[in-house]
Design a protein around this motif. Structure first.
Motif, PDB file in Angstrom:
ATOM      1  N   LEU A 246     -16.009  20.433   4.416  1.00 19.88           N
ATOM      2  CA  LEU A 246     -16.162  19.485   3.311  1.00 19.88           C
ATOM      3  C   LEU A 246     -16.654  20.170   2.035  1.00 19.88           C
ATOM      4  N   GLU A 247     -17.594  21.081   2.164  1.00 21.31           N
ATOM      5  CA  GLU A 247     -18.219  21.666   0.976  1.00 21.31           C
ATOM      6  C   GLU A 247     -17.513  22.904   0.451  1.00 21.31           C
ATOM      7  N   ARG A 248     -16.813  23.648   1.319  1.00 24.38           N
ATOM      8  CA  ARG A 248     -16.321  24.958   0.902  1.00 24.38           C
ATOM      9  C   ARG A 248     -14.807  25.118   0.913  1.00 24.38           C
ATOM     10  N   GLN A 249     -14.081  24.361   1.727  1.00 25.85           N
ATOM     11  CA  GLN A 249     -12.647  24.591   1.869  1.00 25.85           C
ATOM     12  C   GLN A 249     -11.859  24.004   0.695  1.00 25.85           C
ATOM     13  N   PRO A 250     -11.162  24.833  -0.102  1.00 21.62           N
ATOM     14  CA  PRO A 250     -10.332  24.281  -1.192  1.00 21.62           C
ATOM     15  C   PRO A 250      -9.108  23.552  -0.628  1.00 21.62           C
ATOM     16  N   VAL A 251      -8.817  22.387  -1.216  1.00 22.24           N
ATOM     17  CA  VAL A 251      -7.683  21.571  -0.794  1.00 22.24           C
ATOM     18  C   VAL A 251      -6.967  21.050  -2.032  1.00 22.24           C
ATOM     19  N   ILE A 252      -5.651  21.162  -2.036  1.00 25.92           N
ATOM     20  CA  ILE A 252      -4.849  20.557  -3.093  1.00 25.92           C
ATOM     21  C   ILE A 252      -3.876  19.577  -2.452  1.00 25.92           C
ATOM     22  N   VAL A 253      -3.847  18.361  -2.971  1.00 28.32           N
ATOM     23  CA  VAL A 253      -2.933  17.331  -2.478  1.00 28.32           C
ATOM     24  C   VAL A 253      -1.620  17.502  -3.229  1.00 28.32           C
ATOM     25  N   THR A 254      -0.574  17.883  -2.518  1.00 29.40           N
ATOM     26  CA  THR A 254       0.692  18.236  -3.160  1.00 29.40           C
ATOM     27  C   THR A 254       1.774  17.179  -2.999  1.00 29.40           C
ATOM     28  N   ALA A 255       1.517  16.144  -2.190  1.00 31.20           N
ATOM     29  CA  ALA A 255       2.502  15.080  -1.989  1.00 31.20           C
ATOM     30  C   ALA A 255       1.776  13.777  -1.749  1.00 31.20           C
ATOM     31  N   ILE A 256       2.404  12.678  -2.152  1.00 34.88           N
ATOM     32  CA  ILE A 256       1.786  11.376  -1.970  1.00 34.88           C
ATOM     33  C   ILE A 256       2.413  10.668  -0.772  1.00 34.88           C
ATOM     34  N   GLY A 257       1.705   9.673  -0.269  1.00 37.51           N
ATOM     35  CA  GLY A 257       2.239   8.832   0.782  1.00 37.51           C
ATOM     36  C   GLY A 257       2.789   7.545   0.193  1.00 37.51           C
ATOM     37  N   LYS A 258       2.946   6.540   1.046  1.00 39.32           N
ATOM     38  CA  LYS A 258       3.415   5.241   0.582  1.00 39.32           C
ATOM     39  C   LYS A 258       2.273   4.507  -0.113  1.00 39.32           C
ATOM     40  N   CYS A 259       2.589   3.763  -1.158  1.00 45.28           N
ATOM     41  CA  CYS A 259       1.604   2.967  -1.888  1.00 45.28           C
ATOM     42  C   CYS A 259       2.095   1.526  -1.928  1.00 45.28           C
ATOM     43  N   ARG A 260       1.278   0.617  -1.422  1.00 42.02           N
ATOM     44  CA  ARG A 260       1.705  -0.782  -1.392  1.00 42.02           C
ATOM     45  C   ARG A 260       0.495  -1.695  -1.475  1.00 42.02           C
ATOM     46  N   THR A 261       0.774  -2.975  -1.647  1.00 45.99           N
ATOM     47  CA  THR A 261      -0.288  -3.965  -1.717  1.00 45.99           C
ATOM     48  C   THR A 261       0.059  -5.144  -0.829  1.00 45.99           C
ATOM     49  N   GLU A 262      -0.967  -5.813  -0.332  1.00 45.27           N
ATOM     50  CA  GLU A 262      -0.749  -7.039   0.426  1.00 45.27           C
ATOM     51  C   GLU A 262      -2.048  -7.829   0.429  1.00 45.27           C
ATOM     52  N   GLY A 263      -1.918  -9.119   0.763  1.00 43.65           N
ATOM     53  CA  GLY A 263      -3.112  -9.945   0.872  1.00 43.65           C
ATOM     54  C   GLY A 263      -3.022 -11.168   0.011  1.00 43.65           C
ATOM     55  N   THR A 264      -3.976 -12.066   0.161  1.00 44.38           N
ATOM     56  CA  THR A 264      -4.001 -13.300  -0.595  1.00 44.38           C
ATOM     57  C   THR A 264      -4.143 -12.989  -2.067  1.00 44.38           C
ATOM     58  N   GLY A 265      -3.355 -13.655  -2.878  1.00 45.26           N
ATOM     59  CA  GLY A 265      -3.422 -13.453  -4.317  1.00 45.26           C
ATOM     60  C   GLY A 265      -2.750 -12.196  -4.794  1.00 45.26           C
ATOM     61  N   ALA A 266      -2.016 -11.482  -3.923  1.00 36.49           N
ATOM     62  CA  ALA A 266      -1.428 -10.198  -4.309  1.00 36.49           C
ATOM     63  C   ALA A 266      -0.436 -10.338  -5.443  1.00 36.49           C
ATOM     64  N   ALA A 267       0.239 -11.470  -5.525  1.00 34.88           N
ATOM     65  CA  ALA A 267       1.260 -11.633  -6.560  1.00 34.88           C
ATOM     66  C   ALA A 267       0.632 -11.861  -7.928  1.00 34.88           C
ATOM     67  N   ALA A 268      -0.603 -12.379  -7.940  1.00 36.57           N
ATOM     68  CA  ALA A 268      -1.190 -12.766  -9.217  1.00 36.57           C
ATOM     69  C   ALA A 268      -2.319 -11.882  -9.676  1.00 36.57           C
ATOM     70  N   LEU A 269      -2.942 -11.135  -8.759  1.00 37.82           N
ATOM     71  CA  LEU A 269      -4.154 -10.417  -9.067  1.00 37.82           C
ATOM     72  C   LEU A 269      -3.860  -8.995  -9.512  1.00 37.82           C
ATOM     73  N   THR A 270      -4.456  -8.560 -10.600  1.00 40.05           N
ATOM     74  CA  THR A 270      -4.333  -7.181 -11.061  1.00 40.05           C
ATOM     75  C   THR A 270      -5.711  -6.549 -11.036  1.00 40.05           C
ATOM     76  N   VAL A 271      -5.842  -5.453 -10.301  1.00 37.10           N
ATOM     77  CA  VAL A 271      -7.112  -4.783 -10.142  1.00 37.10           C
ATOM     78  C   VAL A 271      -6.996  -3.377 -10.666  1.00 37.10           C
ATOM     79  N   SER A 272      -7.963  -2.918 -11.435  1.00 40.60           N
ATOM     80  CA  SER A 272      -7.945  -1.529 -11.901  1.00 40.60           C
ATOM     81  C   SER A 272      -9.304  -0.888 -11.688  1.00 40.60           C
TER      82      SER A 272
END
Length: 272
Positions: A246-272
């Motif tokens: 955790l403290e010493r190993q360098p890590v670079i994230v080179t690819a993303i996974g899936k990004c999605r939303t779900e749940g009550t109010g998902a169509a109307a709610l905008t969160v930042s």
């Protein structure tokens, strides 16, 4: 893995007295250092409480090898209310293999403040996923996950995906990178986190099976308690191995996974 020659770890920590206010991390080549340092200084003074100490560290990675990883999938779970968000988080943690007593212990510590004096910690709690026992040697500091970043291409791809979900706050980008690094720690089971910033209520749970699950209301507005709990399987690893990674190993994230939303109010709610 690849050589990290020419990269620098740039880290910032801001505090007021014994209280940790903010922190930030980047892995950048030399020409970007001054720009990153200025952004970190701006962030340190952007809080409601002015810091009386800001520590900036610029450290060459030298010949250390970097681990290149893919980000966890991201689910923005648009659940309503603190109770429902916490119930969802608890269920995800238990499904990942965290025992109920360990889940309860983690929530209790984060609610009261995980450090010895009941305040915030710079680093994370590291907990036995079955017993809830805390394993970090220093319970005032914790274990701080460090030396991680996005590649430029992955960051741009993620920004496009998150913008479609209405998630434009820098915290989400940074939290996903951090959670993705933590998910590769030897013996990792799951993670629970929410901010100790009184104005920021969101948090998340993460595991290799669930991915990164963002929850909008993990505490009441104005509450200053929070932090991070990393659950590990002590049959597979020990605190020395976990701390070193955790403290010493360098890590670079080179690819993303899936990004999605779900749940009550998902169509109307905008969160930042």
């Amino acid at each position: 893995m690849s050589d990290t020659s020419g990269l620098f770890s740039v880290r910032m920590r801001a505090a007021s007295g014994a209280r940790h206010l903010s922190g930030a991390e980047r892995l950048v080549p030399f020409p970007r250092i001054s720009t990153v340092v200025q952004k970190f200084l701006d962030r340190a003074w952007s809080k409601g409480i002015p810091p009386d100490e800001v520590v900036l560290t610029v450290e060459p990675l030298g010949d250390r090898c970097v681990h290149k990883i893919q980000a966890l999938d991201l689910l923005d779970l648009r659940e309503e209310g603190v109770s429902r968000c916490r119930d969802a988080a608890s269920g995800i943690l238990r499904s990942a293999g965290v025992a109920p007593q360990a889940v309860q212990q983690a929530f209790s510590f984060l609610d009261r403040g995980p450090s010895e004096d009941g305040g915030a910690m710079r680093g994370a709690m590291v907990m036995d996923a079955l017993t809830g026992e805390r394993l970090e040697p220093d319970r005032s500091r914790g274990v701080r996950a460090s030396r991680f970043d996005w590649s430029d291409d992955a960051f741009l791809s993620l920004s496009e995906q998150l913008a479609r979900l209405g998630l434009t706050h820098f915290r989400t980008h940074e939290a996903l990178a951090l959670a993705s690094k933590i998910s590769f720690v030897p013996g990792f089971v799951a993670e629970l986190c929410w901010s100790d910033d009184p104005d920021y209520r969101a948090g998340y749970v993460a595991s290799r099976s669930s991915g990164y699950v963002r929850l909008p209301s993990m505490k009441d507005l104005g509450a200053s308690s929070g932090g991070r709990a990393v659950f590990i399987d002590t049959k597979q690893t020990d605190i020395g191995i976990v701390t070193e990674y955790l403290e010493r190993q360098p890590v670079i994230v080179t690819a993303i996974g899936k990004c999605r939303t779900e749940g009550t109010g998902a169509a109307a709610l905008t969160v930042s």
